[in-house]
Design a protein around this motif. Structure first.
Motif, PDB file in Angstrom:
ATOM      1  N   LEU A   1       0.819  -1.211   0.000  1.00  0.00           N
ATOM      2  CA  LEU A   1       0.000   0.000   0.000  1.00  0.00           C
ATOM      3  C   LEU A   1       0.852   1.259   0.000  1.00  0.00           C
ATOM      4  CD1 LEU A   1      -2.753   1.424   0.345  1.00  0.00           C
ATOM      5  CD2 LEU A   1      -2.566   0.973   2.803  1.00  0.00           C
ATOM      6  N   ASP A   2       0.721   2.043  -1.069  1.00  0.00           N
ATOM      7  CA  ASP A   2       1.390   3.335  -1.155  1.00  0.00           C
ATOM      8  C   ASP A   2       0.645   4.324  -0.256  1.00  0.00           C
ATOM      9  OD1 ASP A   2       2.978   5.471  -1.921  1.00  0.00           O
ATOM     10  OD2 ASP A   2       2.159   5.609  -3.943  1.00  0.00           O
ATOM     11  N   LEU A   3       1.369   5.249   0.350  1.00  0.00           N
ATOM     12  CA  LEU A   3       0.723   6.242   1.220  1.00  0.00           C
ATOM     13  C   LEU A   3       0.013   7.337   0.446  1.00  0.00           C
ATOM     14  CD1 LEU A   3       3.110   6.912   4.247  1.00  0.00           C
ATOM     15  CD2 LEU A   3       0.965   5.639   4.199  1.00  0.00           C
ATOM     16  N   ASN A   4       0.495   7.646  -0.743  1.00  0.00           N
ATOM     17  CA  ASN A   4      -0.065   8.755  -1.512  1.00  0.00           C
ATOM     18  C   ASN A   4      -0.764   8.238  -2.761  1.00  0.00           C
ATOM     19  OD1 ASN A   4       0.961  10.879   0.174  1.00  0.00           O
ATOM     20  ND2 ASN A   4       2.976  10.399  -0.638  1.00  0.00           N
ATOM     21  N   LEU A   5      -2.087   8.234  -2.712  1.00  0.00           N
ATOM     22  CA  LEU A   5      -2.895   7.809  -3.852  1.00  0.00           C
ATOM     23  C   LEU A   5      -3.780   8.976  -4.280  1.00  0.00           C
ATOM     24  CD1 LEU A   5      -3.811   4.294  -2.477  1.00  0.00           C
ATOM     25  CD2 LEU A   5      -2.250   4.784  -4.350  1.00  0.00           C
ATOM     26  N   PRO A   6      -4.270   8.957  -5.507  1.00  0.00           N
ATOM     27  CA  PRO A   6      -5.045  10.094  -6.011  1.00  0.00           C
ATOM     28  C   PRO A   6      -6.326  10.387  -5.243  1.00  0.00           C
ATOM     29  CG  PRO A   6      -4.418   8.633  -7.820  1.00  0.00           C
ATOM     30  CD  PRO A   6      -4.042   7.945  -6.546  1.00  0.00           C
ATOM     31  N   ASP A   7      -7.011   9.350  -4.759  1.00  0.00           N
ATOM     32  CA  ASP A   7      -8.322   9.578  -4.152  1.00  0.00           C
ATOM     33  C   ASP A   7      -8.354   9.451  -2.632  1.00  0.00           C
ATOM     34  OD1 ASP A   7      -7.864   6.834  -4.302  1.00  0.00           O
ATOM     35  OD2 ASP A   7      -9.966   6.340  -4.654  1.00  0.00           O
ATOM     36  N   MET A   8      -7.394   8.781  -2.045  1.00  0.00           N
ATOM     37  CA  MET A   8      -7.369   8.575  -0.591  1.00  0.00           C
ATOM     38  C   MET A   8      -5.914   8.451  -0.147  1.00  0.00           C
ATOM     39  SD  MET A   8     -10.181   5.483  -0.258  1.00  0.00           S
ATOM     40  CE  MET A   8     -10.394   5.549   1.514  1.00  0.00           C
ATOM     41  N   SER A   9      -5.683   8.725   1.124  1.00  0.00           N
ATOM     42  CA  SER A   9      -4.339   8.480   1.650  1.00  0.00           C
ATOM     43  C   SER A   9      -4.221   7.005   2.024  1.00  0.00           C
ATOM     44  CB  SER A   9      -4.066   9.350   2.879  1.00  0.00           C
ATOM     45  OG  SER A   9      -4.649   8.787   4.037  1.00  0.00           O
ATOM     46  N   GLY A  10      -3.011   6.509   2.012  1.00  0.00           N
ATOM     47  CA  GLY A  10      -2.780   5.124   2.394  1.00  0.00           C
ATOM     48  C   GLY A  10      -3.229   4.826   3.814  1.00  0.00           C
ATOM     49  N   LEU A  11      -3.090   5.810   4.709  1.00  0.00           N
ATOM     50  CA  LEU A  11      -3.521   5.602   6.094  1.00  0.00           C
ATOM     51  C   LEU A  11      -5.043   5.485   6.182  1.00  0.00           C
ATOM     52  CD1 LEU A  11      -1.052   7.950   8.016  1.00  0.00           C
ATOM     53  CD2 LEU A  11      -0.923   5.466   7.727  1.00  0.00           C
ATOM     54  N   GLU A  12      -5.766   6.266   5.367  1.00  0.00           N
ATOM     55  CA  GLU A  12      -7.228   6.126   5.313  1.00  0.00           C
ATOM     56  C   GLU A  12      -7.612   4.732   4.828  1.00  0.00           C
ATOM     57  OE1 GLU A  12      -9.543   9.958   3.915  1.00  0.00           O
ATOM     58  OE2 GLU A  12      -7.705   9.709   2.722  1.00  0.00           O
ATOM     59  N   ILE A  13      -6.917   4.269   3.812  1.00  0.00           N
ATOM     60  CA  ILE A  13      -7.204   2.941   3.259  1.00  0.00           C
ATOM     61  C   ILE A  13      -6.912   1.866   4.303  1.00  0.00           C
ATOM     62  CG2 ILE A  13      -6.517   1.259   1.493  1.00  0.00           C
ATOM     63  CD1 ILE A  13      -5.958   3.780  -0.297  1.00  0.00           C
ATOM     64  N   LEU A  14      -5.806   2.012   5.017  1.00  0.00           N
ATOM     65  CA  LEU A  14      -5.461   1.046   6.061  1.00  0.00           C
ATOM     66  C   LEU A  14      -6.542   1.000   7.131  1.00  0.00           C
ATOM     67  CD1 LEU A  14      -3.528  -0.995   7.281  1.00  0.00           C
ATOM     68  CD2 LEU A  14      -2.167   0.920   8.178  1.00  0.00           C
ATOM     69  N   ARG A  15      -7.055   2.158   7.521  1.00  0.00           N
ATOM     70  CA  ARG A  15      -8.161   2.188   8.500  1.00  0.00           C
ATOM     71  C   ARG A  15      -9.377   1.424   7.969  1.00  0.00           C
ATOM     72  NH1 ARG A  15      -6.571   7.580   8.790  1.00  0.00           N
ATOM     73  NH2 ARG A  15      -5.442   8.014  10.696  1.00  0.00           N
ATOM     74  N   GLU A  16      -9.697   1.642   6.706  1.00  0.00           N
ATOM     75  CA  GLU A  16     -10.844   0.959   6.088  1.00  0.00           C
ATOM     76  C   GLU A  16     -10.600  -0.550   6.006  1.00  0.00           C
ATOM     77  OE1 GLU A  16     -13.908   2.168   5.159  1.00  0.00           O
ATOM     78  OE2 GLU A  16     -13.190   3.934   6.240  1.00  0.00           O
ATOM     79  N   ILE A  17      -9.402  -0.944   5.634  1.00  0.00           N
ATOM     80  CA  ILE A  17      -9.076  -2.377   5.547  1.00  0.00           C
ATOM     81  C   ILE A  17      -9.290  -3.043   6.896  1.00  0.00           C
ATOM     82  CG2 ILE A  17      -7.179  -4.041   5.271  1.00  0.00           C
ATOM     83  CD1 ILE A  17      -6.013  -2.145   3.125  1.00  0.00           C
ATOM     84  N   ARG A  18      -8.821  -2.420   7.947  1.00  0.00           N
ATOM     85  CA  ARG A  18      -8.899  -3.025   9.277  1.00  0.00           C
ATOM     86  C   ARG A  18     -10.332  -3.102   9.807  1.00  0.00           C
ATOM     87  NH1 ARG A  18      -5.272  -5.910   8.205  1.00  0.00           N
ATOM     88  NH2 ARG A  18      -3.132  -5.394   8.678  1.00  0.00           N
ATOM     89  N   LYS A  19     -11.243  -2.349   9.215  1.00  0.00           N
ATOM     90  CA  LYS A  19     -12.646  -2.440   9.629  1.00  0.00           C
ATOM     91  C   LYS A  19     -13.258  -3.782   9.239  1.00  0.00           C
ATOM     92  CE  LYS A  19     -13.819   2.458   9.483  1.00  0.00           C
ATOM     93  NZ  LYS A  19     -14.607   3.492   8.766  1.00  0.00           N
ATOM     94  N   PHE A  20     -12.800  -4.374   8.130  1.00  0.00           N
ATOM     95  CA  PHE A  20     -13.411  -5.615   7.670  1.00  0.00           C
ATOM     96  C   PHE A  20     -12.419  -6.757   7.467  1.00  0.00           C
ATOM     97  CE2 PHE A  20     -12.480  -3.211   3.819  1.00  0.00           C
ATOM     98  CZ  PHE A  20     -11.871  -4.152   3.005  1.00  0.00           C
TER      99      PHE A  20
END
Length: 166
Positions: free
Chosen positions: A54-73
């Motif tokens: 997972l890259d930290l800098n993506l066009p639509d979301m930050s990698g940390l936001e994505i990591l938070r979402e991943i850990r939800k499910f």
């Protein structure tokens, strides 16, 4: 490798996705790629993914936001942060959110491959250990109606994630 494992490469740079994908596929990994965070999250829901790069800098979301979402499910996937813009605060935050590792670009693909293999083995041992030692029968739990709904959802998520690892 004795087990075919899947890797999602979530990076906005096409060259990185292609290079890492080709390199890791040579070692028997099933590769999925995504440029956008939402695209990657959709793949995680649809496919069984063992490792997320997972890259930290993506066009639509930050990698940390994505990591938070991943850990939800999905609490079992191994997430490794890869970034060209690493700093100590983002590394600490990523590890707190459940990332297993944090690599700063450029990095060696051999090193990444070795880390992925080690983390998959560790994850498998933990899953095997807890699968053998924990048995919960829903009928043994007394609940209220609100608790029952919540526990059924939790049980479903746990069972789905355990089934994914088989």
């Amino acid at each position: 490798m004795d087990l075919v494992k899947s890797i999602l490469i979530l990076d906005d740079e096409e060259n990185i996705r292609k290079y890492l994908g080709q390199s890791l596929a040579k070692d028997g990994f099933e590769i999925y790629t995504a440029q956008y965070g939402k695209e990657g999250l959709n793949l995680l829901v649809q496919k069984h993914i063992d490792v997320v790069l997972l890259d930290l800098n993506l066009p639509d979301m930050s990698g940390l936001e994505i990591l938070r979402e991943i850990r939800k499910f999905d609490v079992q996937s191994v997430v490794i942060i890869i970034t060209a813009y690493g700093d100590i605060s983002s590394a600490v935050e990523a590890i707190k959110l459940g990332a297993y590792d944090y690599l700063t670009k450029p990095f060696s693909v051999k090193e990444l491959n070795a880390r992925v293999k080690i983390l998959i083995k560790i994850r498998k041992k933990l899953i095997d250990k807890f699968r053998k030692n924990i048995t919960v029968n829903p009928s043994e739990i007394s609940t209220t109606s609100v608790d029952e709904i919540f526990l059924k959802k939790v049980l479903q998520v746990i069972e789905n994630n355990i089934m994914k690892s088989d």
